[in-house]
Design a protein around this motif. Structure first.
Motif, PDB file in Angstrom:
ATOM      1  N   GLY A   1       5.557   1.193   4.983  1.00 52.44           N
ATOM      2  CA  GLY A   1       6.022   2.119   5.998  1.00 52.44           C
ATOM      3  C   GLY A   1       5.635   1.696   7.390  1.00 52.44           C
ATOM      4  N   ALA A   2       6.239   2.365   8.356  1.00 53.52           N
ATOM      5  CA  ALA A   2       6.007   2.059   9.764  1.00 53.52           C
ATOM      6  C   ALA A   2       4.989   3.041  10.330  1.00 53.52           C
ATOM      7  N   PHE A   3       3.746   2.797  10.072  1.00 52.64           N
ATOM      8  CA  PHE A   3       2.661   3.597  10.619  1.00 52.64           C
ATOM      9  C   PHE A   3       1.553   2.634  11.006  1.00 52.64           C
ATOM     10  N   ALA A   4       0.630   3.090  11.819  1.00 53.94           N
ATOM     11  CA  ALA A   4      -0.459   2.212  12.234  1.00 53.94           C
ATOM     12  C   ALA A   4      -1.543   2.143  11.157  1.00 53.94           C
ATOM     13  N   TRP A   5      -2.144   3.293  10.822  1.00 53.96           N
ATOM     14  CA  TRP A   5      -3.261   3.322   9.888  1.00 53.96           C
ATOM     15  C   TRP A   5      -3.139   4.517   8.963  1.00 53.96           C
ATOM     16  N   ALA A   6      -3.731   4.409   7.775  1.00 56.40           N
ATOM     17  CA  ALA A   6      -3.753   5.520   6.827  1.00 56.40           C
ATOM     18  C   ALA A   6      -5.036   5.451   6.006  1.00 56.40           C
ATOM     19  N   LEU A   7      -5.434   6.600   5.485  1.00 59.33           N
ATOM     20  CA  LEU A   7      -6.576   6.702   4.573  1.00 59.33           C
ATOM     21  C   LEU A   7      -6.063   7.295   3.272  1.00 59.33           C
ATOM     22  N   THR A   8      -6.346   6.618   2.153  1.00 51.77           N
ATOM     23  CA  THR A   8      -5.929   7.094   0.841  1.00 51.77           C
ATOM     24  C   THR A   8      -7.158   7.397   0.010  1.00 51.77           C
ATOM     25  N   ILE A   9      -7.204   8.588  -0.576  1.00 53.21           N
ATOM     26  CA  ILE A   9      -8.325   8.955  -1.431  1.00 53.21           C
ATOM     27  C   ILE A   9      -8.161   8.222  -2.750  1.00 53.21           C
ATOM     28  N   GLU A  10      -9.118   7.334  -3.049  1.00 51.83           N
ATOM     29  CA  GLU A  10      -9.043   6.516  -4.263  1.00 51.83           C
ATOM     30  C   GLU A  10      -9.805   7.110  -5.424  1.00 51.83           C
ATOM     31  N   SER A  11     -10.876   7.860  -5.139  1.00 53.73           N
ATOM     32  CA  SER A  11     -11.599   8.538  -6.214  1.00 53.73           C
ATOM     33  C   SER A  11     -12.276   9.765  -5.645  1.00 53.73           C
ATOM     34  N   GLY A  12     -12.569  10.684  -6.539  1.00 53.29           N
ATOM     35  CA  GLY A  12     -13.113  11.960  -6.116  1.00 53.29           C
ATOM     36  C   GLY A  12     -12.006  12.994  -6.110  1.00 53.29           C
ATOM     37  N   PRO A  13     -12.319  14.176  -5.625  1.00 51.44           N
ATOM     38  CA  PRO A  13     -11.288  15.217  -5.564  1.00 51.44           C
ATOM     39  C   PRO A  13     -10.081  14.738  -4.747  1.00 51.44           C
ATOM     40  N   GLN A  14      -8.896  15.131  -5.122  1.00 42.87           N
ATOM     41  CA  GLN A  14      -7.635  14.843  -4.436  1.00 42.87           C
ATOM     42  C   GLN A  14      -7.224  13.369  -4.508  1.00 42.87           C
ATOM     43  N   THR A  15      -7.601  12.671  -5.572  1.00 44.58           N
ATOM     44  CA  THR A  15      -7.248  11.263  -5.734  1.00 44.58           C
ATOM     45  C   THR A  15      -5.742  11.067  -5.544  1.00 44.58           C
ATOM     46  N   GLY A  16      -5.394  10.042  -4.756  1.00 48.06           N
ATOM     47  CA  GLY A  16      -3.998   9.694  -4.509  1.00 48.06           C
ATOM     48  C   GLY A  16      -3.434  10.256  -3.223  1.00 48.06           C
TER      49      GLY A  16
ATOM     50  N   PHE B   1     -15.819  11.838  -1.684  1.00 51.79           N
ATOM     51  CA  PHE B   1     -14.499  11.239  -1.468  1.00 51.79           C
ATOM     52  C   PHE B   1     -14.619   9.758  -1.132  1.00 51.79           C
ATOM     53  N   HIS B   2     -13.866   8.928  -1.853  1.00 49.18           N
ATOM     54  CA  HIS B   2     -13.790   7.496  -1.587  1.00 49.18           C
ATOM     55  C   HIS B   2     -12.395   7.231  -1.046  1.00 49.18           C
ATOM     56  N   LEU B   3     -12.334   6.730   0.190  1.00 50.75           N
ATOM     57  CA  LEU B   3     -11.053   6.523   0.863  1.00 50.75           C
ATOM     58  C   LEU B   3     -10.862   5.057   1.208  1.00 50.75           C
ATOM     59  N   ARG B   4      -9.651   4.556   0.993  1.00 55.57           N
ATOM     60  CA  ARG B   4      -9.307   3.172   1.316  1.00 55.57           C
ATOM     61  C   ARG B   4      -8.509   3.166   2.622  1.00 55.57           C
ATOM     62  N   VAL B   5      -8.861   2.246   3.529  1.00 54.77           N
ATOM     63  CA  VAL B   5      -8.148   2.091   4.790  1.00 54.77           C
ATOM     64  C   VAL B   5      -6.939   1.195   4.569  1.00 54.77           C
ATOM     65  N   SER B   6      -5.766   1.658   5.025  1.00 57.16           N
ATOM     66  CA  SER B   6      -4.534   0.867   4.941  1.00 57.16           C
ATOM     67  C   SER B   6      -3.964   0.703   6.339  1.00 57.16           C
ATOM     68  N   LYS B   7      -3.313  -0.413   6.554  1.00 58.85           N
ATOM     69  CA  LYS B   7      -2.663  -0.683   7.836  1.00 58.85           C
ATOM     70  C   LYS B   7      -1.166  -0.822   7.581  1.00 58.85           C
ATOM     71  N   GLY B   8      -0.364  -0.162   8.394  1.00 60.21           N
ATOM     72  CA  GLY B   8       1.082  -0.231   8.236  1.00 60.21           C
ATOM     73  C   GLY B   8       1.621  -1.599   8.592  1.00 60.21           C
ATOM     74  N   HIS B   9       2.608  -2.033   7.838  1.00 61.61           N
ATOM     75  CA  HIS B   9       3.222  -3.337   8.079  1.00 61.61           C
ATOM     76  C   HIS B   9       4.735  -3.214   8.231  1.00 61.61           C
ATOM     77  N   GLY B  10       5.217  -1.946   8.335  1.00 59.43           N
ATOM     78  CA  GLY B  10       6.654  -1.751   8.341  1.00 59.43           C
ATOM     79  C   GLY B  10       7.196  -1.791   9.699  1.00 59.43           C
TER      80      GLY B  10
ATOM     81  N   ASP C   1     -10.995  -1.615   4.002  1.00 60.47           N
ATOM     82  CA  ASP C   1     -12.355  -1.068   4.024  1.00 60.47           C
ATOM     83  C   ASP C   1     -12.385   0.148   3.114  1.00 60.47           C
ATOM     84  N   LEU C   2     -13.526   0.369   2.458  1.00 63.33           N
ATOM     85  CA  LEU C   2     -13.703   1.519   1.587  1.00 63.33           C
ATOM     86  C   LEU C   2     -14.713   2.455   2.235  1.00 63.33           C
ATOM     87  N   LEU C   3     -14.283   3.694   2.485  1.00 61.19           N
ATOM     88  CA  LEU C   3     -15.148   4.706   3.099  1.00 61.19           C
ATOM     89  C   LEU C   3     -15.628   5.665   2.031  1.00 61.19           C
TER      90      LEU C   3
END
Length: 139
Positions: free
Chosen positions: A40-55, A130-139, A123-125
Motif C-alpha cells: 500500500g501507499a502509506f509511510a509507516w504502520a504498526l502491526t500487532i504480531e502477538s498479544g491481544p488484538q493480533t493481526g 503487545f508485540h508490534l512490527r514496524v512496516s514501511k509502505g512501498h506502494g 523493528d519489533l516493539l
C-alpha cells in the motif's frame, strides 16, 4: 436537537454492553503480500504480531500518534500492562521516531528498553503485552 428528538424509538434494539471485540480470521491472508510486508501507499504502520488484538494494523499518518490504554489514545492498547499514554510515534518526512512517555513498564525496541529513538522497517516493539512490527509502505 431537542431531548425528544434524541430518544431511541421503541422498535430499535440497543445493546446494553457497547464493548466491541475483534478476532482475526484463521488463515485469511489480509493485506500482506507473500513476503510478509504490508502492501500500500502509506509511510509507516504498526502491526500487532502477538498479544491481544493480533493481526490489527495501525497506519501512522504524518505528525504524532499516541499509543496507550487511555480511551483518547490514537492507538488503543487495552491492557493494564500499558500506561494510559505509553508512547508517541512521530512521522516526519520519511522517518519514524518513538518516544516513551514515562510509561511504567517501558517501551522495548528489538528487546532493549528505549526512551526515544528512530525506528526502522521490521523493528519489533513491545508495549506491555503487545508485540508490534514496524512496516514501511512501498506502494
Amino acid at each position: 436537537m431537542s431531548d425528544e428528538e434524541r430518544q431511541i424509538p421503541d422498535d430499535v434494539e440497543v445493546d446494553p454492553d457497547p464493548t466491541v471485540s475483534w478476532e482475526p480470521e484463521g488463515d485469511s491472508p489480509g493485506p500482506e503480500s507473500s513476503s510478509g510486508r504490508l502492501e500500500g501507499a502509506f509511510a509507516w504502520a504498526l502491526t500487532i504480531e502477538s498479544g491481544p488484538q493480533t493481526g490489527l494494523t495501525y497506519v501512522l499518518g504524518p505528525g504524532n500518534t499516541v499509543a496507550g490504554r487511555g480511551p483518547e489514545c490514537d492507538i488503543f492498547l487495552p491492557d493494564v500492562t500499558v500506561s494510559r499514554e505509553h508512547a508517541r510515534f512521530s512521522v516526519d518526512a520519511n522517518r519514524l521516531s518513538m518516544t516513551d512517555l514515562a510509561s511504567t513498564n517501558g517501551t522495548y525496541v528489538n528487546g532493549t528498553r528505549c526512551e526515544a529513538g528512530m525506528l526502522a522497517e521490521d523493528d519489533l516493539l513491545m508495549i506491555g503485552k503487545f508485540h508490534l512490527r514496524v512496516s514501511k509502505g512501498h506502494g
